[in-house]
Write a protein that holds these residues in place. Structure first.
Motif, PDB file in Angstrom:
ATOM      1  N   LEU A  74       0.827  -1.199   0.000  1.00  7.83           N
ATOM      2  CA  LEU A  74       0.000   0.000   0.000  1.00  7.83           C
ATOM      3  C   LEU A  74       0.865   1.254   0.000  1.00  7.83           C
ATOM      4  CD1 LEU A  74      -3.082   0.073   0.120  1.00  7.83           C
ATOM      5  CD2 LEU A  74      -2.853   0.912   2.431  1.00  7.83           C
ATOM      6  N   LYS A  75       1.933   1.219   0.784  1.00 10.75           N
ATOM      7  CA  LYS A  75       2.832   2.378   0.832  1.00 10.75           C
ATOM      8  C   LYS A  75       3.522   2.588  -0.504  1.00 10.75           C
ATOM      9  CE  LYS A  75       3.904   2.465   5.711  1.00 10.75           C
ATOM     10  NZ  LYS A  75       4.971   2.338   6.698  1.00 10.75           N
ATOM     11  N   LEU A  76       3.815   1.488  -1.193  1.00 14.73           N
ATOM     12  CA  LEU A  76       4.440   1.612  -2.507  1.00 14.73           C
ATOM     13  C   LEU A  76       3.477   2.272  -3.479  1.00 14.73           C
ATOM     14  CD1 LEU A  76       6.187  -1.855  -2.740  1.00 14.73           C
ATOM     15  CD2 LEU A  76       7.331   0.352  -2.800  1.00 14.73           C
ATOM     16  N   VAL A  77       2.217   1.843  -3.436  1.00 13.74           N
ATOM     17  CA  VAL A  77       1.228   2.434  -4.339  1.00 13.74           C
ATOM     18  C   VAL A  77       1.016   3.901  -3.985  1.00 13.74           C
ATOM     19  CG1 VAL A  77      -1.156   2.324  -5.119  1.00 13.74           C
ATOM     20  CG2 VAL A  77       0.107   0.236  -4.760  1.00 13.74           C
ATOM     21  N   ALA A  78       1.049   4.199  -2.676  1.00 15.25           N
ATOM     22  CA  ALA A  78       0.840   5.580  -2.247  1.00 15.25           C
ATOM     23  C   ALA A  78       2.028   6.473  -2.584  1.00 15.25           C
ATOM     24  CB  ALA A  78       0.587   5.618  -0.750  1.00 15.25           C
ATOM     25  N   GLY A  79       3.179   5.854  -2.858  1.00  9.63           N
ATOM     26  CA  GLY A  79       4.366   6.651  -3.154  1.00  9.63           C
ATOM     27  C   GLY A  79       5.123   7.081  -1.918  1.00  9.63           C
ATOM     28  N   ILE A  80       4.728   6.553  -0.767  1.00  9.76           N
ATOM     29  CA  ILE A  80       5.420   6.918   0.468  1.00  9.76           C
ATOM     30  C   ILE A  80       6.788   6.238   0.518  1.00  9.76           C
ATOM     31  CG2 ILE A  80       5.339   6.742   2.983  1.00  9.76           C
ATOM     32  CD1 ILE A  80       2.269   6.991   2.675  1.00  9.76           C
ATOM     33  N   THR A  81       6.873   5.012   0.019  1.00  9.68           N
ATOM     34  CA  THR A  81       8.194   4.416  -0.151  1.00  9.68           C
ATOM     35  C   THR A  81       8.382   4.091  -1.629  1.00  9.68           C
ATOM     36  OG1 THR A  81       7.181   2.338   0.482  1.00  9.68           O
ATOM     37  CG2 THR A  81       8.581   3.365   2.102  1.00  9.68           C
ATOM     38  N   LYS A  82       9.635   4.099  -2.016  1.00  7.63           N
ATOM     39  CA  LYS A  82       9.961   3.824  -3.411  1.00  7.63           C
ATOM     40  C   LYS A  82      10.309   2.348  -3.562  1.00  7.63           C
ATOM     41  CE  LYS A  82      10.014   8.160  -4.959  1.00  7.63           C
ATOM     42  NZ  LYS A  82       9.061   8.500  -3.912  1.00  7.63           N
ATOM     43  N   PRO A  83       9.908   1.747  -4.675  1.00  2.56           N
ATOM     44  CA  PRO A  83      10.282   0.340  -4.876  1.00  2.56           C
ATOM     45  C   PRO A  83      11.786   0.210  -5.091  1.00  2.56           C
ATOM     46  CG  PRO A  83       9.188   1.208  -6.825  1.00  2.56           C
ATOM     47  CD  PRO A  83       9.104   2.267  -5.784  1.00  2.56           C
ATOM     48  N   THR A  84      12.343  -0.896  -4.611  1.00  3.08           N
ATOM     49  CA  THR A  84      13.760  -1.146  -4.844  1.00  3.08           C
ATOM     50  C   THR A  84      13.982  -1.488  -6.317  1.00  3.08           C
ATOM     51  OG1 THR A  84      13.739  -2.121  -2.653  1.00  3.08           O
ATOM     52  CG2 THR A  84      15.741  -2.373  -3.914  1.00  3.08           C
ATOM     53  N   VAL A  85      13.098  -2.298  -6.866  1.00  5.84           N
ATOM     54  CA  VAL A  85      13.129  -2.640  -8.282  1.00  5.84           C
ATOM     55  C   VAL A  85      11.716  -2.461  -8.812  1.00  5.84           C
ATOM     56  CG1 VAL A  85      14.007  -4.316  -9.942  1.00  5.84           C
ATOM     57  CG2 VAL A  85      14.570  -4.578  -7.530  1.00  5.84           C
ATOM     58  N   GLY A  86      11.615  -2.218 -10.098  1.00  5.31           N
ATOM     59  CA  GLY A  86      10.303  -2.189 -10.734  1.00  5.31           C
ATOM     60  C   GLY A  86       9.688  -0.806 -10.728  1.00  5.31           C
ATOM     61  N   SER A  87       8.481  -0.729 -11.270  1.00  2.00           N
ATOM     62  CA  SER A  87       7.852   0.584 -11.372  1.00  2.00           C
ATOM     63  C   SER A  87       6.401   0.538 -10.916  1.00  2.00           C
ATOM     64  CB  SER A  87       7.924   1.092 -12.812  1.00  2.00           C
ATOM     65  OG  SER A  87       7.081   0.316 -13.627  1.00  2.00           O
ATOM     66  N   VAL A  88       5.977   1.630 -10.312  1.00  2.00           N
ATOM     67  CA  VAL A  88       4.604   1.785  -9.846  1.00  2.00           C
ATOM     68  C   VAL A  88       4.030   2.998 -10.568  1.00  2.00           C
ATOM     69  CG1 VAL A  88       3.158   2.254  -7.849  1.00  2.00           C
ATOM     70  CG2 VAL A  88       5.240   0.920  -7.563  1.00  2.00           C
ATOM     71  N   ARG A  89       2.865   2.804 -11.189  1.00  2.00           N
ATOM     72  CA  ARG A  89       2.224   3.949 -11.832  1.00  2.00           C
ATOM     73  C   ARG A  89       0.810   4.075 -11.311  1.00  2.00           C
ATOM     74  NH1 ARG A  89       0.872   5.807 -16.267  1.00  2.00           N
ATOM     75  NH2 ARG A  89      -0.157   3.869 -16.832  1.00  2.00           N
ATOM     76  N   VAL A  90       0.445   5.287 -10.906  1.00  2.00           N
ATOM     77  CA  VAL A  90      -0.910   5.517 -10.415  1.00  2.00           C
ATOM     78  C   VAL A  90      -1.463   6.741 -11.134  1.00  2.00           C
ATOM     79  CG1 VAL A  90      -2.338   5.959  -8.409  1.00  2.00           C
ATOM     80  CG2 VAL A  90      -0.291   4.590  -8.159  1.00  2.00           C
ATOM     81  N   GLU A  91      -2.675   6.599 -11.651  1.00  2.00           N
ATOM     82  CA  GLU A  91      -3.324   7.701 -12.353  1.00  2.00           C
ATOM     83  C   GLU A  91      -4.200   8.481 -11.390  1.00  2.00           C
ATOM     84  OE1 GLU A  91      -3.401   8.913 -15.471  1.00  2.00           O
ATOM     85  OE2 GLU A  91      -1.890   7.478 -16.200  1.00  2.00           O
ATOM     86  N   GLY A  92      -3.988   9.764 -11.311  1.00  2.00           N
ATOM     87  CA  GLY A  92      -4.913  10.605 -10.557  1.00  2.00           C
ATOM     88  C   GLY A  92      -4.504  10.826  -9.121  1.00  2.00           C
TER      89      GLY A  92
END
Lengths: 449, 265
Positions: A74-92
């Protein structure tokens, strides 16, 4: 269109280690990477290789055991922590209900905190002014909004935090186990609000332990286990698989617990135990404790007849520790008499977690007079329908003389768990049915809170 | 890094309300409330005046009236030292925000520096009142006073740089907070606040000129207190340029360590 996209996302945490503090700092400064200089045993992967998408307007429920990486996800999706590998994209616009009222300052009033918290969550002053009454209304805080936040009860604090976060009007709402914040009525309102979000085509990511909520409310469920995605798809199916898995591991736990209780009961020398040196320990003695009903788990007796094994058998005669309410249960007791015996009584007792005796009986009570036993024997006690409510139960199994002199007494050494879809209360569930006449109607399925 | 810096502009509303909250919360519950912002420097001034008038009298006629001279240095020093002290712990105490809310961490040290700047600015009316009332003291010429905001700006940039550096490093080394209070004591005496700059022996003065706060404080003193031209201006502008570079370096360190905050605080 997808509103959340995760691609091969892993999050590795550093294991806590004072000595390597400097290494992290150095690699962060020089390489921009936190973990480059750390050996694999100094790190801990909280989320591993997660790839999934949530289409816009869908509600995804994330389930899994404690420590399976749900909150990190959840924190990764929220952008509070950054992923070590890979990418998270959230629209809006995202609003994350992770900790409610995280930014509240205790000294200033609720009113001022609403403004600051709102700005922190991305609203403008004007937007907050417009929604202020609605927020206060929702939090049920009219009387206290001008009091300093430090005077609030924890429920008030959470309600206000929830009200602000929910009025941010996000496109993506991330919720981490926060529905336990208020009384029934408030939980109600929160769920209504979520339902409204759903209707308006917003995306919701819900981390929860409430499986019922996932089944009722989510379009899809994601089951996480040890940082990995174990299953994703139809909520009913995923929740079902998860429940089964939890039962299997409970089974292992209970088996291990029983084995431990039995070996430690066997390991204590009788004289030491009799002297009460290890009172909190399961004890094995030749003598029965003075007060039988206050005795804790343990094993005692002369062993002229010995209970060599106790097995609990489910519907297909499969040995186990987890059973379902309403199904048959057989308690199989293996006995061994060293010499021929003619005076013996075999008994069992079922206790719930509070130590209340749910049922107890023996062969003598049921008017069976012993005749003889020699060598190996087995007694099977079959309960046709295990009509107990959900919970953990412990067993007493004993074989003794008619006058009570114990041959082998197993006190609370065997544990089993009863599972049930119905969350009724009490101890015993009589076989029952409801019948209605007159102007009253029901349909199948529980009403949403 | 520059993109992050630019992003801060969008958060100015948040910074503004956090500074306001900081100031409000500080005096909430006290009887005199906001007046403490005036009373604190006043009391401090009284203490120093007593010490340097009666216990350890000032012997340099150039630094008379001494309490006024003192005030010109103490106000900016208080801003600088409290900002550093508070910012060293600000990421740790604000850990909840960093861990639970999507929130650019640099806002916290910035707010600390700005809140202390507001205190500094609130002390100025008292300073002005003293300047006006002091017997026989000249009123600083407008041409010099025009440079005053520049000095404030230089101090702001430099202090923010220090705040970034300290807040980020303290997350990893909590020892910094304890060391810092001692360093600040030394730093205070190495800054010409309680003695005039030109009173220091030649060799010491050269050494003191490596202290950036020396030039800030001397600039304030030359503008507000001493008669004669603002001779320190070139050095101040040089310090300004260095401060900008320092600020960027400090921000670079902060930005690099950013991802560690959520895990360490």
């Amino acid at each position: 269109m997808n509103s959340i996209e995760l691609e091969n996302v892993s999050k590795v945490y550093r294991r806590y280690n004072r000595r390597r503090q400097f290494a992290t700092l150095k690699s962060a400064l020089l390489g921009g990477s936190l973990l480059r200089d750390l050996r694999p045993d100094e790190t801990f992967p909280a989320v591993r290789e997660m790839t999934f998408t949530v289409p816009k307007g869908r509600t995804l429920g994330v389930i899994g055991r404690n420590g399976s990486g749900k909150s990190t996800l959840l924190k990764l999706v929220a952008g509070i922590t950054k992923p070590t590998v890979g990418s998270v994209r959230v629209e809006g616009r995202i609003s994350a209900l992770i900790e409610l009222g995280a930014g509240f300052h205790p000294e200033i009033s609720g009113r001022e905190n609403v403004f600051i918290n709102g700005i922190m969550l991305g609203l403008t002053k004007r937007e907050i002014t417009r929604r202020f009454d609605e927020i206060v209304e929702f939090a049920e805080m009219h009387d206290f909004i001008d009091a300093p936040v430090k005077t609030y009860s924890s429920g008030m604090y959470m309600r206000l935090g929830f009200a602000v976060a929910i009025h941010v009007d996000p496109d993506v709402l991330l919720v981490d186990e926060v529905l336990a914040v208020g009384d029934e009525g408030f939980t109600h309102k929160c769920l209504d609000k979520f339902a409204e979000f759903k209707r308006r085509g917003k995306t919701i990511l819900l981390v929860t332990h409430s499986l019922g909520l996932v089944e009722r409310f989510c379009d899809e469920a994601l089951w996480m286990d040890a940082g990995r995605m174990k299953a994703m798809g139809d909520p009913k199916r995923v929740v079902g698989a998860y429940v089964t898995d939890v039962e299997v591991s409970e089974e292992h736990q209970l088996a291990a617990g029983d084995a431990k209780a039995q070996t430690s009961a066997a390991a204590v020398p009788p004289d030491e135990a009799a002297a009460g040196v290890l009172a909190d320990h399961p004890v094995e003695t030749a003598e029965a404790p003075d007060d039988m009903f206050r005795a804790t788990e343990g094993r005692w007796g002369s062993r002229e007849i010995e209970i060599t094994a106790v097995r609990l058998l489910g519907p297909d005669d499969a040995a186990g520790h987890v059973f379902h309410s309403g199904e048959p249960l057989t308690i199989s007791i293996a006995l061994r008499a060293r010499v021929e015996m003619d005076d013996f009584v075999i008994g069992i007792g079922i206790f719930n977690a509070e130590g209340v005796c749910c049922y107890g009986t023996n062969t003598n009570i049921e008017e069976m007079a012993s005749v003889r036993m020699i060598g190996d024997a087995e007694a099977a006690f079959t309960i046709e329908r295990l009509d107990l409510v959900e919970g953990t139960y412990k067993l007493d199994v004993a074989v003794h003389k008619l006058d009570g002199y114990p041959y082998d007494y197993h006190r609370l050494l065997h544990t089993f768990r009863v599972k049930s879809r119905t969350k009724d209360v009490g101890i015993y569930r009589p076989k029952h049915e409801w019948r209605f006449t007159g102007n009253v109607g029901f349909t199948a399925g529980a009403r949403k809170l | 890094m520059l993109a992050n810096l630019a992003r801060l502009v969008r958060y100015r509303g948040l910074v503004q309300s956090l500074v306001a909250r900081e100031l409000k919360a500080r005096y909430r519950g006290s009887v005199l409330g906001f007046f403490w912002s005036f009373i604190n420097p006043l009391l401090l001034l009284l203490v120093y005046t007593f010490v340097f008038k009666y216990v350890l009298p000032n012997k340099n006629p150039a630094a008379e009236p001494y309490s006024l001279f003192l005030f010109c240095g103490i106000l900016p020093w208080t801003w600088f030292s409290s900002a550093l002290m508070e910012s060293s712990g600000v990421l740790i105490s604000g850990g909840n925000l960093i861990k639970k809310v999507l929130f650019p961490a640099e806002i916290l040290p910035i707010v600390t520096v700005l809140a202390n700047m507001v205190h500094f600015l609130l002390g100025l009316p008292i300073l002005i009142a003293f300047l006006a009332l002091a017997p026989g003291h000249h009123w600083p010429p407008m041409t010099e006073v025009a440079w005053f905001p520049v000095v404030v700006l230089v101090q702001l940039v430099m202090t923010t740089g220090f705040a970034f550096l300290l807040s980020a490093l303290t997350v990893h080394f909590r020892d910094i907070r304890d060391i810092l209070s001692n360093i600040l004591t030394v730093w205070f005496f190495a800054t010409p606040v309680i003695y005039p700059w030109f009173d220091a022996p030649e060799g010491t003065r050269r050494f003191l000129s490596f202290n950036p706060m020396t030039h800030v404080v001397v600039s304030y003193q030359e503008i507000l207190f001493f008669e004669g031209p603002f001779g320190h201006l070139p050095l101040l502008l040089l310090l300004g340029a260095i401060s900008i570079v320092f600020f960027l370096c400090a921000y670079f360190v902060f930005d690099r360590l950013r991802d560690t905050f959520a895990e360490e605080v």
